[in-house]
Design a protein around this motif. Sequence first.
Motif, PDB file in Angstrom:
ATOM      1  N   THR A 187       0.836  -1.207   0.000  1.00 13.93           N
ATOM      2  CA  THR A 187       0.000   0.000   0.000  1.00 13.93           C
ATOM      3  C   THR A 187       0.865   1.250   0.000  1.00 13.93           C
ATOM      4  OG1 THR A 187      -1.828  -1.118   1.133  1.00 13.93           O
ATOM      5  CG2 THR A 187      -1.732   1.279   1.316  1.00 13.93           C
ATOM      6  N   LEU A 188       1.884   1.273   0.851  1.00 15.33           N
ATOM      7  CA  LEU A 188       2.786   2.427   0.912  1.00 15.33           C
ATOM      8  C   LEU A 188       3.505   2.624  -0.414  1.00 15.33           C
ATOM      9  CD1 LEU A 188       4.274   1.946   4.484  1.00 15.33           C
ATOM     10  CD2 LEU A 188       2.953   3.925   3.700  1.00 15.33           C
ATOM     11  N   TYR A 189       3.964   1.533  -0.989  1.00 16.03           N
ATOM     12  CA  TYR A 189       4.664   1.619  -2.267  1.00 16.03           C
ATOM     13  C   TYR A 189       3.751   2.216  -3.339  1.00 16.03           C
ATOM     14  CZ  TYR A 189       7.317   0.193  -6.380  1.00 16.03           C
ATOM     15  OH  TYR A 189       8.001   0.196  -7.573  1.00 16.03           O
ATOM     16  N   ALA A 190       2.533   1.668  -3.448  1.00 17.71           N
ATOM     17  CA  ALA A 190       1.615   2.143  -4.473  1.00 17.71           C
ATOM     18  C   ALA A 190       1.230   3.603  -4.270  1.00 17.71           C
ATOM     19  CB  ALA A 190       0.360   1.270  -4.491  1.00 17.71           C
ATOM     20  N   ALA A 191       1.155   4.027  -3.012  1.00 12.82           N
ATOM     21  CA  ALA A 191       0.739   5.402  -2.700  1.00 12.82           C
ATOM     22  C   ALA A 191       1.846   6.415  -2.877  1.00 12.82           C
ATOM     23  CB  ALA A 191       0.209   5.466  -1.267  1.00 12.82           C
ATOM     24  N   SER A 192       3.120   5.960  -2.894  1.00 13.08           N
ATOM     25  CA  SER A 192       4.188   6.949  -2.808  1.00 13.08           C
ATOM     26  C   SER A 192       5.360   6.764  -3.757  1.00 13.08           C
ATOM     27  CB  SER A 192       4.740   6.979  -1.376  1.00 13.08           C
ATOM     28  OG  SER A 192       5.459   5.780  -1.075  1.00 13.08           O
ATOM     29  N   ALA A 193       5.670   5.566  -4.194  1.00 10.41           N
ATOM     30  CA  ALA A 193       6.889   5.333  -4.966  1.00 10.41           C
ATOM     31  C   ALA A 193       6.797   5.995  -6.342  1.00 10.41           C
ATOM     32  CB  ALA A 193       7.149   3.836  -5.119  1.00 10.41           C
ATOM     33  N   PRO A 194       7.879   6.583  -6.820  1.00 11.27           N
ATOM     34  CA  PRO A 194       7.822   7.324  -8.082  1.00 11.27           C
ATOM     35  C   PRO A 194       7.646   6.454  -9.321  1.00 11.27           C
ATOM     36  CG  PRO A 194      10.071   7.285  -7.213  1.00 11.27           C
ATOM     37  CD  PRO A 194       9.188   6.720  -6.147  1.00 11.27           C
ATOM     38  N   ASP A 195       7.981   5.162  -9.248  1.00 15.15           N
ATOM     39  CA  ASP A 195       7.925   4.321 -10.438  1.00 15.15           C
ATOM     40  C   ASP A 195       6.658   3.484 -10.541  1.00 15.15           C
ATOM     41  OD1 ASP A 195       8.607   2.812  -8.246  1.00 15.15           O
ATOM     42  OD2 ASP A 195      10.102   1.584  -9.290  1.00 15.15           O
ATOM     43  N   VAL A 196       5.651   3.803  -9.731  1.00 17.32           N
ATOM     44  CA  VAL A 196       4.381   3.073  -9.783  1.00 17.32           C
ATOM     45  C   VAL A 196       3.684   3.334 -11.119  1.00 17.32           C
ATOM     46  CG1 VAL A 196       2.049   2.992  -8.794  1.00 17.32           C
ATOM     47  CG2 VAL A 196       4.051   2.956  -7.298  1.00 17.32           C
ATOM     48  N   GLU A 197       3.107   2.285 -11.693  1.00 18.89           N
ATOM     49  CA  GLU A 197       2.408   2.393 -12.974  1.00 18.89           C
ATOM     50  C   GLU A 197       0.908   2.211 -12.790  1.00 18.89           C
ATOM     51  OE1 GLU A 197       4.279   0.326 -16.331  1.00 18.89           O
ATOM     52  OE2 GLU A 197       5.856  -0.259 -14.925  1.00 18.89           O
ATOM     53  N   GLY A 198       0.140   3.030 -13.459  1.00 20.36           N
ATOM     54  CA  GLY A 198      -1.304   2.903 -13.403  1.00 20.36           C
ATOM     55  C   GLY A 198      -1.771   1.578 -13.966  1.00 20.36           C
ATOM     56  N   GLY A 199      -2.811   1.013 -13.361  1.00 18.96           N
ATOM     57  CA  GLY A 199      -3.337  -0.253 -13.821  1.00 18.96           C
ATOM     58  C   GLY A 199      -2.533  -1.459 -13.389  1.00 18.96           C
TER      59      GLY A 199
END
Length: 318
Positions: free
Chosen positions: A249-261
């Motif tokens: 959850t933290l990664y998805a909410a904050s990490a810069p390299d998260v991709e939509g979908g």
Amino acid sequence: MNWTAADVPDQSGRTIVITGANSGIGLEATRELARNGATVIMACRSVDRGEAAARDVREDVPDADLRVEACDLASLDSIRAFADRLGDEPIDGLVNNAGVMAIPRSETDDGFEMQFGVNHLGHFALTGLVLENLLGDDGDRESRIVTVSSRMHERGEIDFDDLHGERSYDGWNAYAQSKLANVLFAYELERRLRAADVNALSVAVHPGYASTNLQFRGPEQRGQRVRKAIMTVMNAVLAQSTEQGALPTLYAASAPDVEGGAYYGPGGVLNMRGAPERQLSSDRSHDRESARRLWRVSRDLTGVEYDLPKPTIDEATV
């Protein structure tokens, strides 16, 4: 990748709404995002429990910028009241985290089966009602919608003929259905955000097997003392900590390299523990016709419309 809470980037200037922020993964996500400078709006069914959780966070993070707000996902009136109190306040993130698991059949205030109503319909309604807050007018501000699912979505099926378990009900099947609905919703929302060409991402996550209070609610409501004792032992022996479970959850909410979908979860043994990584969700979660049908049904049941275009075939690549 060995991403930990120490890798959460600076969140100063960001405002993030987290449902179910008073316990479990929601509480740990609140703690770490606040530690890194975010303003966290703790959307909780019980304000008293939310305030107690906020005090707990402030013992670790004395300067935590927290706001506790009532938001009962089992009541459309409560969800609308929460959105009304936000007014036009900009928010940068929404973590759809609150949930119930494998409980005896009951209904929300609006007559929905409780697990489908809280885990999916409540978050569908909330997201739609605060969408303008998330999108705003600042094209440079990326907003994120993170929807917390479960590996149980892999055994889920959407029974459109008996969504609320009125003809046949099994607590675990109802939970699996609601968690599949979470992933279908996250992907369909991403497709619609992409079609609208807005600076926002929708992602799904799962925590693996984390030790939280969620596992005990079903046995407690059924008076199953032996089952509760078994769950206590399993949590102690097999589960990772709540802090570890909050990492996707933290990664998805904050990490810069998260991709939509995308779909993120722990990358260790059986994807049940360990550092977060991008993973594959079930084949059913990629059924676009089911996703579109679920969207229509959810809109009709909640009365919440999204000001987003339907994706074209070319855009429906998630």
